[in-house]
Each structure stands twice: as C-alpha cells, then as structure tokens.
Design a protein around this motif. Structure first.
Motif, mmCIF file in Angstrom:
data_model
loop_
_atom_site.group_PDB
_atom_site.id
_atom_site.type_symbol
_atom_site.label_atom_id
_atom_site.label_comp_id
_atom_site.label_asym_id
_atom_site.label_seq_id
_atom_site.Cartn_x
_atom_site.Cartn_y
_atom_site.Cartn_z
ATOM 1 N N ALA A 1 17.690 -7.505 10.357
ATOM 2 C CA ALA A 1 18.633 -6.513 9.833
ATOM 3 C C ALA A 1 19.887 -7.222 9.326
ATOM 4 N N PRO A 2 20.007 -7.464 8.015
ATOM 5 C CA PRO A 2 21.180 -8.167 7.494
ATOM 6 C C PRO A 2 22.503 -7.434 7.680
ATOM 7 N N ASN A 3 22.464 -6.156 8.061
ATOM 8 C CA ASN A 3 23.698 -5.420 8.299
ATOM 9 C C ASN A 3 24.348 -5.789 9.631
ATOM 10 N N VAL A 4 23.662 -6.561 10.445
ATOM 11 C CA VAL A 4 24.177 -6.992 11.749
ATOM 12 C C VAL A 4 25.220 -8.098 11.552
ATOM 13 N N GLY A 5 26.160 -8.194 12.466
ATOM 14 C CA GLY A 5 27.183 -9.222 12.390
ATOM 15 C C GLY A 5 26.642 -10.607 12.710
ATOM 16 N N VAL A 6 27.220 -11.605 12.052
ATOM 17 C CA VAL A 6 26.807 -12.995 12.243
ATOM 18 C C VAL A 6 27.070 -13.449 13.673
#
Length: 461
Positions: A130-135
């Motif tokens: 999920a690229p919307n998650v924080g790094v």
C-alpha cells in the motif's frame, strides 16, 4: 508518574505547529487514525512542523506525567491506555533523493511520494503493498513488500534515523552512531522513540512484470492447491501472494468481485519479462479468470498488484507465520476460508516468503522470524456485530493451522497492544533487549509504544 490533573498546563507547550485540544477545529481530523475502529482521544494533538516540535512535546509530556503517541498517516494506530499527548508528524514531509542512490524522508512522507520522485531516475524505494502508507512506520516494522523475495526486508536498506527518545533528546542512529538504537528501530516499531526522519538505499528498478488476476469461486480450491505447490520452487526473482476475498457490494468494487467470493493471485517478477511470463503461465491456466491481467508494470504503479484500500475504514486483523504449506494446511485454509466456508473475513491472505527475505541483514536488527515460509493474515470489518465474529474466526484459523505455524507474527501485521500478541513479534532475546533499551532511553516511560513491549517481556519471563 504525576497525575494528569496536576500536569503542566498546555500553554507551557511552545511549538511552531498547532496544539489542538478536543473540540478544536482540526483535532478530530488529526487524532482519528486510518483504522477508524481504533479509539483515539488524546488530551491534545501537537501538529509538529519541525523535529524541535517533537522534542518539545516529549519534554512537556515527561514533565506532565503523560505518555506520547505518534501518528503520521494514521496506519498502525493502537489505542492508548493512559492519558496521552499525540504528536502528529504528517507535516514533516520533505523528501530528498540523493545522487548516491539514497533517500532521506521526513516522518510524514508516504511511499507514493518516493515512487513518484524516484521513477524518472529509475530508482525504486522498497515500498509495501500500500503506497499510501508512511515510510517511517513501515520501515520501523521491517517491511514486507511485493518484491521482498528479490530485495529482502525493506528495513535492511535503512542507513540512518533521526529519532527523539523518551528522555527528550534528538539523536541520530546509524550502524556506528548510537548503534543500539539503530538495531532496535529496525523492527521495533515505535518502542524506542519518535522517528523524525529516515535515510535508506534505493534500488535500480524502473519496471517489473506482474499484476493481479482474480479467479472464480469454483476454481478457488484448484488454484490454491496449485499455488502452494508452485511456490515450493519459485526463483527469488518472483514474489507472490494469494487472497481469498469476500468483497462487500459497495461503490467502487468491480462488478465481478462485489458481493462474491474470488481468489486473487498476485505476482511480481524482477528481471526479463519474458521469463516472468513463462514462470507465472502455469498458474493462469488453473481456473476461470474473471478480472485482472499480468504484464509489464512501471515500478511506480506497484500498488496496483495488491490494490489495498486507500480510504479510512474500520478493520480488525489477525496474523501468523507458517513454516510450510503442505496439502493438509491448504485443506484447513479452504475449510475455514474457502468459498463454501462460513467466513466473516473480507480477506484471508497468504504471502510467500523465503528468497532474499530469509537472508540476514548486513547490520543486525530487531526484525526476527526470517525462517518463516509464508505469512497468513485475516482482515475483517471492525464494527459490531461482525467484529466479534471476525476476531473469533481469525483465532480459530490460527489454531487450526497450528501444526504448521511458527508461533510468531510480523511487527507490521495485526497491530495490537496485548502482551501475548506483542511477544509473538519477537524472539525472547530481542524482546528483552528492546525492553532494556526502552528503559535506558525512556526512564520515565513517556513513549506509549514501549509499554506493550515491557508488558510482553514480563509475560514471557
């Protein structure tokens, strides 16, 4: 601890960002996590604009006898058990891609930003599904992404952290500077402090071969059995997972999936696309595909493989790890989560591990369980009355799979503050060391995320 009723007044907290009390405009927006089933009612939210704001908030909490929790994107949130101050780091959002192939991301940066900026340079950050998650939250939990078998655990690529520890000090952690912190921040989630920035290596990867296809319910058994056998000999250029889906009939859900059972096959291949097509071809003939395709895919579009939801929603999860997936284990999954089962979950997922995942990091870390062969996870709706059924079913599935489970789970899966759940995320030695480091850097118990680790450590002794 000082009682909150006699704590220092919030007027004594001086920061560049806003300090929001309950009822103030913006409070609910910042306090509410992505998983809206988690209750979040901090006595105030500090909207940090700088690392110094985080320092000020932690020092204030220490003087006031409060715990401090942290949130950026709102993923992975848990309810606090004592009055707390919430530090929101979403506006710490600077991202730098350096000439040496590394990146520096502030605490509010999401993987989507890294993918977007890295794509024109042919550089890839090892994002999750999920690229919307924080790094930061993802990397402190290890990180198991769609190419994990090729490139390994994402946190193994971290080179440095800036972190505010519970004693109110901003420290830098690298393999040579504060190395104990560096060890614990990779896998220990927020146990050792509030990370304000992270630096990590990128990989040269502009494109891969893969995607996701959805099989009809009538073919779920044949596909899952074939997948289990297929994964036994996959080369590490391939990473794959399957999901048994029961998607609700809601707007935005494709018609072939809405209100029906389907089995999703996810696949990512790093290397020659023709070879990737050849490797996955046997699986694509195992049943009737009702939606989806495989093909060349820009790495920046890697989120399309899992198509995880973006909008906040109420969820409840259980998770475990499998040492193997023999035919009897597949039968168990089908019996409890297959198309004919009374299953309250939206998703029951299996991810294939091994390959580069199993190799140790160049610098030891608090991320354990590299010997696992598969993950198993359930995701259900976290609202009454289905939440109780989903939790009970998840526990029953793990119990039924016990002959093949390791007893562990991964830090980023099935977020929980229950000591027994936390203890499953680490080996005994790692858990003890994390608790000891937490006491060293946070003698007054300010960091909320450390308390479940302490409780888990006591439970295992």
């Amino acid at each position: 601890m000082t009682d909150v009723s006699v704590a220092a007044p919030l007027e004594d907290l001086t920061v560049a960002g806003r300090v929001l009390r309950p009822g103030a405009p913006g409070y609910a927006e910042l306090a509410t996590p992505w998983n809206v089933a988690v209750r979040s009612e901090p006595i105030a939210v500090v909207e940090a604009l700088t690392a110094d704001d985080v320092v000020a908030a932690v020092r204030f909490a220490r003087r006031s006898g409060l715990e401090v929790s942290v949130q950026a994107t709102g993923h992975g949130a848990v309810a606090t058990r004592r009055p707390s101050l919430l530090v929101h780091t979403g506006r710490l959002n600077e991202l730098e891609i350096r000439g040496d192939g590394t990146a520096r991301a502030d605490a509010g940066v999401r993987w989507a930003q890294v993918l977007e900026v890295g794509a024109p340079l042919g550089l890839a950050g090892l994002a999750g599904s999920a690229p919307n998650v924080g790094v930061v939250g993802y990397l402190t939990g290890g990180g198991i992404g769609p190419v994990v078998r090729t490139y390994g655990v994402s946190s193994d690529r971290v080179t440095a952290f800036d972190v505010v520890t519970g004693d109110g000090e901003l420290r830098r952690a690298t393999p040579t500077e504060n190395p104990a912190l560096f060890w614990g921040l990779r896998g220990g989630k927020g146990t050792l402090g509030i990370v304000t920035a992270v630096e990590f290596e990128l990989v040269e990867l502009a494109e891969l071969y893969g995607g996701c296809v959805y099989f009809d319910a009538t073919d779920a058994s044949a596909v899952l059995r074939a997948w289990a056998r297929w994964t036994e000999d996959l080369p590490e250029q391939a990473t794959t997972s399957v999901a048994l889906l029961r998607m609700p009939p809601m707007p935005g859900i494709p018609e072939p999936l809405a209100g029906r059972f389907a089995l999703a096959l996810r696949f990512a291949w790093v290397g020659d696309p023709a070879r990737g097509e050849e490797v996955v071809a046997p699986m694509l003939t195992r049943g009737n595909i009702v939606l989806g395709r495989m093909g060349p895919l820009p790495y920046a579009a890697i989120g399309a493989i899992h198509a995880d939801p973006v909008d906040p929603m109420p969820v409840t999860e259980t998770a475990g790890l499998l040492r193997s997936l023999p035919a009897d284990a597949v039968d168990t999954v089908l019996a409890l989560a297959g198309p004919d089962a009374e299953c309250p979950q939206v998703i029951v997922e299996l991810r294939h591990l091994g390959g580069a995942y199993a190799r140790p990091s160049a610098h030891p870390s608090a991320f354990d369980h590299r010997d696992a062969a598969y993950t198993v996870q359930t995701i259900g709706l976290g609202v009454p009355p289905v939440v109780d059924a989903a939790n009970g079913h998840g526990a029953a599935l793990l119990h039924a799979l016990a002959p093949w489970t390791t007893g562990g789970c991964l830090p980023n899966f099935a977020v929980s503050t229950e000591p027994a759940d936390v203890a499953r995320k680490y080996g005994a030695e790692t858990l003890t060391r994390l608790a000891t480091l937490a006491t060293t850097y946070d003698p007054d118990g300010v960091i909320a995320a450390a308390q479940p680790v302490h409780a888990a450590c006591l439970l295992t002794k």
